[in-house]
Design an enzyme around this catalytic site. Structure first.
Site, PDB file in Angstrom:
ATOM      1  N   LYS A 149     -25.565  15.913   4.120  1.00 18.69           N
ATOM      2  CA  LYS A 149     -24.095  15.984   4.038  1.00 18.69           C
ATOM      3  C   LYS A 149     -23.566  15.134   2.885  1.00 18.69           C
ATOM      4  O   LYS A 149     -22.766  15.598   2.077  1.00 18.69           O
ATOM      5  CB  LYS A 149     -23.475  15.510   5.370  1.00 18.69           C
ATOM      6  CG  LYS A 149     -23.791  16.385   6.559  1.00 18.69           C
ATOM      7  CD  LYS A 149     -23.043  15.948   7.794  1.00 18.69           C
ATOM      8  CE  LYS A 149     -23.397  14.556   8.259  1.00 18.69           C
ATOM      9  NZ  LYS A 149     -24.814  14.411   8.645  1.00 18.69           N
ATOM     10  N   GLU A 175     -18.969   3.940   6.586  1.00 16.21           N
ATOM     11  CA  GLU A 175     -20.037   4.104   5.610  1.00 16.21           C
ATOM     12  C   GLU A 175     -20.973   2.905   5.607  1.00 16.21           C
ATOM     13  O   GLU A 175     -20.565   1.773   5.868  1.00 16.21           O
ATOM     14  CB  GLU A 175     -19.445   4.262   4.208  1.00 16.21           C
ATOM     15  CG  GLU A 175     -18.974   5.649   3.867  1.00 16.21           C
ATOM     16  CD  GLU A 175     -20.133   6.586   3.635  1.00 16.21           C
ATOM     17  OE1 GLU A 175     -20.645   6.662   2.514  1.00 16.21           O
ATOM     18  OE2 GLU A 175     -20.533   7.258   4.607  1.00 16.21           O
ATOM     19  N   ARG A 176     -22.222   3.161   5.274  1.00 20.36           N
ATOM     20  CA  ARG A 176     -23.140   2.047   4.997  1.00 20.36           C
ATOM     21  C   ARG A 176     -22.769   1.461   3.636  1.00 20.36           C
ATOM     22  O   ARG A 176     -22.439   2.204   2.710  1.00 20.36           O
ATOM     23  CB  ARG A 176     -24.579   2.546   4.979  1.00 20.36           C
ATOM     24  CG  ARG A 176     -25.013   3.227   6.269  1.00 20.36           C
ATOM     25  CD  ARG A 176     -26.343   3.955   6.085  1.00 20.36           C
ATOM     26  NE  ARG A 176     -26.695   4.699   7.277  1.00 20.36           N
ATOM     27  CZ  ARG A 176     -26.322   5.948   7.525  1.00 20.36           C
ATOM     28  NH1 ARG A 176     -25.552   6.585   6.653  1.00 20.36           N
ATOM     29  NH2 ARG A 176     -26.693   6.570   8.634  1.00 20.36           N
TER      30      ARG A 176
END
Length: 458
Positions: A149, A175-176
């Site tokens: 993705k 998010e990382r």
């Protein structure tokens, strides 16, 4: 301050209660912001902290700002990275030529909305052919963990930024930090950063921060659409984590969970965000949203509610990813309301229908092939299988954003080139060409030279 329980803070006010969605600050620790979510009675409010609550204690004094959370807007935010508070996180000084606007706003009225249907070209063959995106519409990238993705989102930024004369806004919800840093470097290296804004509510931040970062990004997008009359490409990764953050906030506030443990207000919260993404006469916000599907279960309430807002659905298949067919878009499950002859034209509609029909027939024959082998099929069915396998491979594509990993140069393919390639494969022009010659190429002309060089494979 009456109590502090994790991210939940209760406060007592003697005279006037702060309004819902307004921000409170702790007097002795002004860096901690608390958003009021409910008024418990005539003297008490309950809110959720948007940053860690270390240092807060019962009895601390709360200051009511009377104003909601605000985001910076203006030309100065371009090429920058921000957190949910509008503070830069790219180690550069804060922009000065900005205006601060509330992150909560009503969607554009029906009278202001545009009713034109236009295609938003991405340069990715399988998407432009079978699930064309709508300018000013919302597209969902559905898939489980690890099917591509984020890579597909990044590729769309790269492809569209060259021809797209508007602004790209990337919103990282949960998010990382590694992904954010890599995206920043990739966008800077590819030269698209000057027309891009990035907003992150990282995975390690409290749920209140992750829950509001989407609203902050939308406020910036609305400025460029309404004030500067520019088209905006809004990329959200990941809308499921927005729902997840809302579920955490709901649980912290003591609300009774609904189906499968989700918050009872999930549809309302998602609609408040999605309905602001719209096309008006002054400009359009085109949104592409990654949607994580828990355990690949498309009946999960988060996936079901997200479906209802979308004009195009791109489903990523773990099976195709395991076969090395990238992008791993499922051509039979992916669809778009734009794929109509009145919008894309008669030729595009006819070719897309023929491609989908061939792939669907191949899918039905796979069980027979597995048991008896392809030679036991009729000549007509064998022809269908060989055409479908060549179409599958032609719809793969090397990405610019994966060049460092694959060693293959990225390709951007126009809709015209995609249609021409599919028509020639459907006409059996490549029946004597090894199907591997069609794998990971751009336009069909790249396979023509292989026609004499490589013997046919069945």
């Amino acid at each position: 301050m009456v109590s502090v329980r994790g991210s939940v803070v209760d406060g007592r006010f003697e005279d006037v209660l702060p309004p819902i969605r307004s921000i409170l600050h702790a007097r002795h620790n002004g860096g901690i912001a608390i958003e009021v979510l409910t008024q418990l009675d005539r003297n008490h409010v309950r809110g959720v902290a948007l940053n860690p609550t270390e240092g807060l204690a019962k009895g601390d004094e709360l200051l009511a700002t009377g104003e909601p959370l605000k985001a910076p807007v203006g030309p100065g935010i371009l090429s920058r990275m921000f957190n949910v508070f509008g503070q830069p996180i790219d180690r550069k000084p804060a922009p000065t030529d900005v205006e601060w606007r509330p992150v909560h706003a009503a969607p554009p009225s029906l009278l202001r909305r545009s009713t034109r249907s236009e295609i938003f070209e991405t340069g990715i063959k399988v998407i432009d052919l079978l699930a064309p995106l709508e300018r000013g519409g919302k597209t969902g990238l559905f898939g489980g963990a690890g099917v591509g993705k984020t890579v597909l989102l990044t590729e769309m930024i790269h492809n569209v930024a060259g021809e797209h004369h508007g602004v790209s806004i990337f919103c990282g919800v949960g998010e990382r930090c590694r992904e954010g840093e890599e995206l920043y470097r990739e966008m800077k290296a590819s030269g698209v950063l000057p027309n891009m804004v990035m907003v992150f509510g990282q995975m390690n931040e409290p749920p209140g921060s992750r829950f509001r970062v989407g609203h902050a990004a939308l406020t910036m997008a609305e400025y460029f659409r309404d004030d500067e009359h520019r088209d905006v490409l809004l990329l959200v990764d990941n809308i499921y984590r927005f729902i997840q953050a809302g579920s955490e906030v709901s649980g912290l506030m003591g609300q009774m969970p609904s189906r499968l443990g989700y918050q009872p207000t999930m549809e309302t919260e998602l609609s408040e965000l999605e309905e602001r993404i719209a096309s008006t006469e002054s400009g359009a916000i085109t949104s592409i949203q990654a949607v994580y599907v828990p355990a690949d279960d498309f009946t999960d309430p988060a996936a079901v509610h997200a479906f209802s807002h979308l004009s195009a659905t791109i489903v990523l298949s773990r099976k195709r990813a395991s076969e090395g067919l990238f992008p791993a878009v499922d051509p039979l499950e992916s669809n778009s309301k734009m794929l109509a002859a009145s919008v894309v034209g008669e030729r595009h509609y006819r070719v897309a229908r023929a491609v989908r029909h061939a792939l669907a027939q191949y899918e039905e024959l796979k069980d027979i092939i597995a048991m008896l082998g392809v030679q036991q099929l009729s000549a007509e069915d064998r022809g269908t299988v060989f055409r479908a396998r060549r179409l599958e491979r032609f719809l793969t594509q090397p990405f610019f954003t994966t060049e460092a990993f694959t060693g293959m140069e990225g390709k951007l393919v126009s809709i015209e080139e995609t249609l021409e390639g599919c028509e020639r494969i459907l006409a059996d022009e490549f029946k004597d060409v090894n199907e591997s010659a069609l794998f990971m190429i751009g336009a069909i002309d790249e396979a023509v030279e292989e026609k004499e060089k490589v013997p046919a494979s069945t």
